[in-house]
Design an enzyme around this catalytic site. Structure first.
Site, PDB file in Angstrom:
ATOM      1  CB  SER A  27      -0.947   0.012   1.209  1.00  0.00           C
ATOM      2  OG  SER A  27      -0.212  -0.068   2.416  1.00  0.00           O
ATOM      3  CG  ASN A 110      -4.690  -5.990  11.942  1.00  0.00           C
ATOM      4  OD1 ASN A 110      -4.008  -5.784  10.941  1.00  0.00           O
ATOM      5  ND2 ASN A 110      -5.119  -7.186  12.291  1.00  0.00           N
ATOM      6  CB  THR A 155     -40.611  25.196 -10.579  1.00  0.00           C
ATOM      7  OG1 THR A 155     -41.693  25.640 -11.391  1.00  0.00           O
ATOM      8  CG2 THR A 155     -40.616  25.968  -9.261  1.00  0.00           C
ATOM      9  CG  HIS A 156     -41.175  21.771 -13.498  1.00  0.00           C
ATOM     10  ND1 HIS A 156     -41.209  20.437 -13.176  1.00  0.00           N
ATOM     11  CD2 HIS A 156     -42.053  22.385 -12.654  1.00  0.00           C
ATOM     12  CE1 HIS A 156     -42.085  20.244 -12.195  1.00  0.00           C
ATOM     13  NE2 HIS A 156     -42.592  21.410 -11.851  1.00  0.00           N
ATOM     14  CB  SER A 275     -13.778  27.193 -28.280  1.00  0.00           C
ATOM     15  OG  SER A 275     -13.562  26.464 -29.466  1.00  0.00           O
ATOM     16  CE  LYS A 281     -18.550  27.628 -27.483  1.00  0.00           C
ATOM     17  NZ  LYS A 281     -19.899  27.393 -26.963  1.00  0.00           N
ATOM     18  CD  GLU A 288     -19.346  22.932 -19.175  1.00  0.00           C
ATOM     19  OE1 GLU A 288     -20.058  23.699 -19.836  1.00  0.00           O
ATOM     20  OE2 GLU A 288     -18.300  22.420 -19.633  1.00  0.00           O
ATOM     21  CE1 TYR A 315      -6.494  -4.377   8.014  1.00  0.00           C
ATOM     22  CE2 TYR A 315      -5.557  -6.465   7.293  1.00  0.00           C
ATOM     23  CZ  TYR A 315      -5.720  -5.098   7.124  1.00  0.00           C
ATOM     24  OH  TYR A 315      -5.125  -4.460   6.074  1.00  0.00           O
ATOM     25  CD  GLN A 320      -2.670  -2.682   1.554  1.00  0.00           C
ATOM     26  OE1 GLN A 320      -2.077  -2.937   2.590  1.00  0.00           O
ATOM     27  NE2 GLN A 320      -2.269  -3.138   0.379  1.00  0.00           N
TER      28      GLN A 320
END
Ligand code: ARG
Length: 484
Positions: A27, A110, A155-156, A275, A281, A288, A315, A320
């Site tokens: 690890s 552990n 809304t929506h 862009s 742009k 995003e 354990y 891990q």
């Protein structure tokens, strides 16, 4: 890390020294973030062993001295090892000789790894709290500046009722306040010590579990030693809190993307992109990516839960692979929070354009129906009048003719013309909705004051926790100094 032929023989001797699964077992790739934690856990354990006369003070001093040296050399200088716990112990034994191996008396990797994870994860949670509070403060600043900036509310994603930028901003502040509470709750259940559990079955040595907990700033001890080494629910709880936070951020980011599209918000160039082909742009890429972080968070939470599901006591090495999910979630969401806060803090809100758009789609219709209902018309009938007017032009004359048709009397028999015109005006409509928590400037002022108080309370809660960790650390440093 140095090539570990020799060091490998110190902890592992000849068995399990290598083989094709060597890197699969290790690890070390993720363990750098446990470096500080493992040193602290080692120090607290060794101090406690000496205090309990389990090891003598000379050996404790030599081990603590070696740990200082290991810290000074840094993670990269550690000898090879299956994990950081083994690598640090090997490094200590290399410096001290066989007596260095006394540091692992009355413990196991552990309880050691569980303690390191809790030590480090609590710091990540506190950092997250600070970052979320800063984002909330940025939203409060927007609210303070735009208490009277009327804008369309949806809304929506359809124009619904006019509101204000402040009311919108404080809606996210409120959600982030609950996200903060969840992070603080997760901190409190993370900040408990598994040390002294050894492999899972306790130890015959007279360990003082309260003492190691105290030296590491843990608020309490996880009593059952089998539970203490097995439990990773603190990572689940924390990651779930991060996933909730990421959900809030994704909504905030989506709103800003939509608002940028409509020209309702001007993002700072630092939080936009362009862009490679279309020269005109300005894209809200940063937001995003903030929106997408929810994907990382849910994926990580799912990975964590799936790794933990069905594990037997006590354990198992699956554990891990559990924690990297939690680190990735924490890292991604804290970074996204910080970026979202920056985007909010630097954005401009074009008040005139927002106000001009606030009445779009007859968004004041509900307010007109409310006005008629306040003048004694049943709300359902008022709804019908306004719906009829909506088809006829949505102005005073349209309302008048709709009243005639639906109620058999003109609107002037119900309400003053001035009141009707006010209900049709987005700014006046907002001002009228002064119920607690509503968008009217006085109502928002109260919400804002409470939000600022909440930010301060949560910042204080995080500081109090950080102070108590720092105080414990100071005690540990002093104790260590008395041996070296
Ligand atoms: N690197 C291991 C982990 O993260 C440490 C514990 C190893 N314990 C064991 N019994 N093999 O879980």
């Amino acid at each position: 890390m140095s090539d570990g032929e020799d060091s490998e023989t110190v902890v592992r001797r000849e068995r399990f020294a290598g083989g094709p699964a060597r890197s699969f077992l290790s690890s070390m790739e993720f363990d750098d973030r446990l470096f500080e934690a493992d040193l602290a856990v080692d120090r607290a354990h060794v101090v406690m062993l000496a205090e309990q006369d389990i090891i003598d003070t000379a050996d404790a001093g030599a081990i603590l001295d070696a740990l200082d040296d290991v810290e000074h050399e840094g993670f990269e200088a550690l000898p090879d090892g299956e994990d950081i716990h083994e690598a640090i112990e090997t490094a200590v034994i290399e410096r001290v000789g066989p007596e260095g191996g006394r540091m692992h008396t009355a413990r196991s990797r552990n309880d050691e790894v569980a303690a390191c994870l809790r030590y480090q994860y609590r710091a990540a949670l506190l950092e997250a709290v600070d970052t979320v509070v800063a984002a909330r403060e940025a939203l409060c600043e927007v609210a303070e500046e735009h208490t009277e900036t009327v804008m369309p509310g949806y809304t929506h994603l359809q124009p619904a009722q006019p509101t204000t930028v402040a009311h919108w901003a404080l809606s996210y502040e409120a959600a982030l306040a609950r996200d903060t509470e969840r992070l603080l709750d997760a901190f409190d259940r993370t900040n408990r010590s598994p040390l002294g559990s050894a492999a899972f079955a306790g130890t015959p040595f007279d360990v003082d579990r309260e003492r190691t907990a105290e030296l590491l700033g843990f608020e309490s001890v996880l009593a059952n030693s089998m539970d203490a080494v097995s439990a990773r629910d603190f990572l689940v709880e924390g990651s779930a809190a991060f996933a909730g936070l990421a959900t809030t951020l994704s909504g905030l980011a989506e709103d800003l993307v939509v608002f940028a599209n409509k020209g309702f918000v001007e993002l700072d160039d630092d939080y936009a992109s362009t862009s490679s082909i279309m020269p005109q742009k300005k894209n809200p890429d940063t937001l995003e990516l903030v929106r997408s972080t929810a994907g990382d968070a849910y994926g990580g939470l799912q990975g964590l839960l799936t790794t933990l599901k069905g594990l037997p006591r006590a354990y198992n090495r699956d554990l891990q692979n559990a924690s990297p999910h939690a680190w990735r979630v924490a890292d991604a969401v804290v970074e996204a929070t910080d970026v979202a806060a920056g985007a909010v803090a630097t954005a401009e809100w074009p008040a005139e354009d927002l106000e001009a758009a606030a009445g779009e789609g007859f968004s004041t219709a509900t307010g007109v129906a409310d006005l008629l209902a306040m003048h004694g018309i049943p709300f359902r009938t008022a709804h019908e009048v306004v719906a009829t007017a909506a088809e006829r032009g949505a102005d005073y004359d349209a309302l008048d003719s709709a009243c005639e048709d639906v109620l058999g009397e003109g609107i002037d028999s119900l309400a003053e013309r001035e009141a009707v015109e006010a209900a049709l005006d987005p700014t006046a409509s907002v001002a009228s909705r002064d119920s607690a928590g509503g968008p009217a400037p006085e109502a928002v002022a109260e919400t804002l004051a409470a939000a600022l108080e909440g930010c301060e309370a949560h910042a204080d809660a995080a500081t109090a926790r950080a102070d108590s960790l720092a105080a414990a650390e100071e005690v540990l440093v002093e104790e260590v100094a008395s041996y070296v």
